[in-house]
Scaffold this motif. Structure first.
Motif, PDB file in Angstrom:
ATOM      1  N   ILE A 128      31.049  35.255  58.388  1.00  0.00           N
ATOM      2  CA  ILE A 128      31.713  33.956  58.277  1.00  0.00           C
ATOM      3  C   ILE A 128      33.231  34.110  58.203  1.00  0.00           C
ATOM      4  CG2 ILE A 128      31.463  33.883  55.762  1.00  0.00           C
ATOM      5  CD1 ILE A 128      31.339  30.893  58.216  1.00  0.00           C
ATOM      6  N   VAL A 129      33.731  35.135  57.526  1.00  0.00           N
ATOM      7  CA  VAL A 129      35.178  35.322  57.424  1.00  0.00           C
ATOM      8  C   VAL A 129      35.762  35.676  58.790  1.00  0.00           C
ATOM      9  CG1 VAL A 129      37.015  36.720  56.403  1.00  0.00           C
ATOM     10  CG2 VAL A 129      35.082  35.973  54.997  1.00  0.00           C
ATOM     11  N   ASP A 136      40.981  30.632  63.681  1.00  0.00           N
ATOM     12  CA  ASP A 136      42.399  30.575  63.329  1.00  0.00           C
ATOM     13  C   ASP A 136      43.280  31.005  64.505  1.00  0.00           C
ATOM     14  OD1 ASP A 136      44.335  30.141  61.088  1.00  0.00           O
ATOM     15  OD2 ASP A 136      44.802  32.242  61.472  1.00  0.00           O
ATOM     16  N   ALA A 137      42.766  31.885  65.343  1.00  0.00           N
ATOM     17  CA  ALA A 137      43.527  32.357  66.506  1.00  0.00           C
ATOM     18  C   ALA A 137      43.697  31.271  67.560  1.00  0.00           C
ATOM     19  CB  ALA A 137      42.830  33.576  67.116  1.00  0.00           C
ATOM     20  N   LEU A 162      38.241  33.585  52.677  1.00  0.00           N
ATOM     21  CA  LEU A 162      38.230  32.449  53.602  1.00  0.00           C
ATOM     22  C   LEU A 162      39.600  31.799  53.686  1.00  0.00           C
ATOM     23  CD1 LEU A 162      34.798  30.875  52.618  1.00  0.00           C
ATOM     24  CD2 LEU A 162      35.366  31.914  54.828  1.00  0.00           C
ATOM     25  N   ARG A 163      40.266  31.687  52.546  1.00  0.00           N
ATOM     26  CA  ARG A 163      41.608  31.088  52.538  1.00  0.00           C
ATOM     27  C   ARG A 163      42.578  31.930  53.359  1.00  0.00           C
ATOM     28  NH1 ARG A 163      44.386  26.742  53.077  1.00  0.00           N
ATOM     29  NH2 ARG A 163      46.132  26.441  51.657  1.00  0.00           N
ATOM     30  N   ARG A 164      42.535  33.250  53.164  1.00  0.00           N
ATOM     31  CA  ARG A 164      43.430  34.128  53.933  1.00  0.00           C
ATOM     32  C   ARG A 164      43.079  34.138  55.415  1.00  0.00           C
ATOM     33  NH1 ARG A 164      43.029  37.490  49.234  1.00  0.00           N
ATOM     34  NH2 ARG A 164      41.418  38.798  50.204  1.00  0.00           N
ATOM     35  N   GLY A 202      40.113  24.704  44.023  1.00  0.00           N
ATOM     36  CA  GLY A 202      41.327  23.980  43.660  1.00  0.00           C
ATOM     37  C   GLY A 202      42.435  24.917  43.223  1.00  0.00           C
ATOM     38  N   ARG A 203      42.084  25.959  42.497  1.00  0.00           N
ATOM     39  CA  ARG A 203      43.090  26.912  42.017  1.00  0.00           C
ATOM     40  C   ARG A 203      43.725  27.689  43.165  1.00  0.00           C
ATOM     41  NH1 ARG A 203      43.902  31.997  40.768  1.00  0.00           N
ATOM     42  NH2 ARG A 203      41.889  32.675  41.592  1.00  0.00           N
ATOM     43  N   LEU A 204      42.946  27.954  44.215  1.00  0.00           N
ATOM     44  CA  LEU A 204      43.448  28.761  45.328  1.00  0.00           C
ATOM     45  C   LEU A 204      44.316  27.964  46.302  1.00  0.00           C
ATOM     46  CD1 LEU A 204      40.302  30.952  46.081  1.00  0.00           C
ATOM     47  CD2 LEU A 204      42.488  31.723  45.150  1.00  0.00           C
ATOM     48  N   GLY A 205      44.416  26.673  46.093  1.00  0.00           N
ATOM     49  CA  GLY A 205      45.347  25.884  46.884  1.00  0.00           C
ATOM     50  C   GLY A 205      44.872  25.486  48.268  1.00  0.00           C
TER      51      GLY A 205
END
Length: 381
Positions: A128-129, A136-137, A162-164, A202-205
């Motif tokens: 999934i990552v 993203d590409a 996932l965020r990165r 929420g903490r990870l923005g």
């Protein structure tokens, strides 16, 4: 003033269906409208006299693609999967990662700027990552948002990755905050994992964290105020979803709680502190907030007040079938097309033809409940 949870627990199980006199001008439903704005044709399209590939015959431009990346799930939610389970599609008949990314690229080249990954449960997919990184590409081609709908059970440890990788936002399903009821609804344990995932996201923005709550009469409609109270301290968007009919989920009108009934009850509880938010373009949710709270809440009203006129979504399911309406039973296989050696041009033409056949609106709820359709888990949330 915050509503204490002991007051939330006194929320009546069966509220009066209409309390129109209690509505202030700030919360009267139906006063704000939005207009679906078709994408302007490019110079080449204007010169050729052709409409954009993703435009249907009613002027709706479909710039939002939902891709189901698996039929497997680690829960067995009542409204999503029949009690007897489902027959999974053979692995060889599911889209490969390369096929998913090719189709995503084709859609983005035609104007899709938002992609949501669904399932099944997408977070249990091993790659999934890497899949998110592949999406993203596509940003240089015009993709702006990557999101995922998830039950949150196996999500928390993957959130930083996932965020990165490029994930912008999350919709996390949670139909009850009560651990015992959670086990009844999902036929599994783990509500605490979902709550932790919501807080961690929420903490990870992440750009947005939405909590999806399917409301069913007599089962979790008494928890609506408690879910609204989640928005006091957390910048989440709680979305109350009207119960919808799909194959095997034993839908019945008696289980449906319409959004007006829920809104009336919240106005009775919070008074004029309930504030209506402007509708977004191509909206699915009617948004509100409690004045002074960090987050917001809304209602997805597919059954009592459909939003077909503003629909901008199409779906590619895990087996590669294109579904242009959630409630439609007409599908076309993009998997067979690309495995048969079709060029991108041929795939685009097939997509365009399917979208041009999309109806103006889906049928009413009672008709939908009698129409054949896939179980939700095989469509993608």
């Amino acid at each position: 003033m915050r509503i204490p949870f002991n007051v939330c627990r006194s929320w009546p199980a069966r509220m009066p269906r209409r309390m129109a006199a209690l509505h202030t001008s700030a919360v009267r439903p139906g006063d704000v409208s939005s207009v679906s704005v078709p994408r302007p044709s490019s110079a080449a399209e204007q010169a050729s006299g052709q409409a954009p590939v993703l435009n249907d015959l009613f002027g709706r431009f479909h710039n939002y693609l939902r891709i189901s990346v698996t039929e497997r799930c680690n829960l067995r939610c009542q409204y999503c999967m029949p009690a007897e389970g489902i027959e999974l599609t053979e692995r060889s008949s599911l889209l490969t990662t390369a096929e998913i990314l090719r189709l995503a690229r084709i859609f983005v080249e035609q104007g899709v700027d938002k992609i949501r990954l669904t399932g099944g449960e997408p977070s249990i997919r091993k790659d999934i990552v890497e899949l998110v990184q592949g999406l993203d590409a596509l940003r240089p081609l015009g993709l702006r948002k990557i999101a995922m709908t998830t039950n949150g059970i196996a999500l928390r440890r993957k959130l930083p990755l996932l965020r990165r990788a490029g994930m912008d936002g999350l919709n996390i399903s949670l139909d009850t905050r009560d651990p015992r009821k959670f086990e009844v609804f999902t036929r599994r344990r783990g509500s605490e994992h979902v709550l932790r995932a919501i807080s961690e996201a929420g903490r990870l923005g992440f750009d947005f964290v939405k909590v999806n709550v399917v409301v069913m009469r007599g089962q979790n409609d008494d928890e609506v105020p408690a879910f609204v109270e989640m928005t006091h301290d957390e910048a989440v968007d709680v979305r109350f979803i009207e119960y919808m009919p799909f194959d095997g989920n034993q839908w019945g009108r008696r289980k449906l709680v319409g959004y007006r009934e829920l809104l009336d009850g919240l106005v009775r509880l919070y008074g004029d502190r309930v504030e209506r938010l402007p509708l977004e373009a191509n909206h699915t949710a009617k948004g509100y907030r409690i004045r002074g709270y960090r987050g917001q809440f809304g209602f997805i009203t597919s059954m009592t007040q459909s939003f077909c006129a503003d629909c901008n979504r199409v779906r590619v399911m895990a087996d590669g079938n294109l579904k242009v309406c959630l409630f439609g039973n007409t599908e076309v296989s993009l998997r067979d097309l690309i495995r048969g050696g079709a060029s991108d041009t041929q795939v685009v033409e097939t997509i365009s033809q399917a979208i041009k056949r999309k109806k103006r609106a889906h049928a009413g709820m009672d008709i939908l409940s009698q129409m054949p359709n896939r179980p939700m888990i095989k469509i993608g949330g």
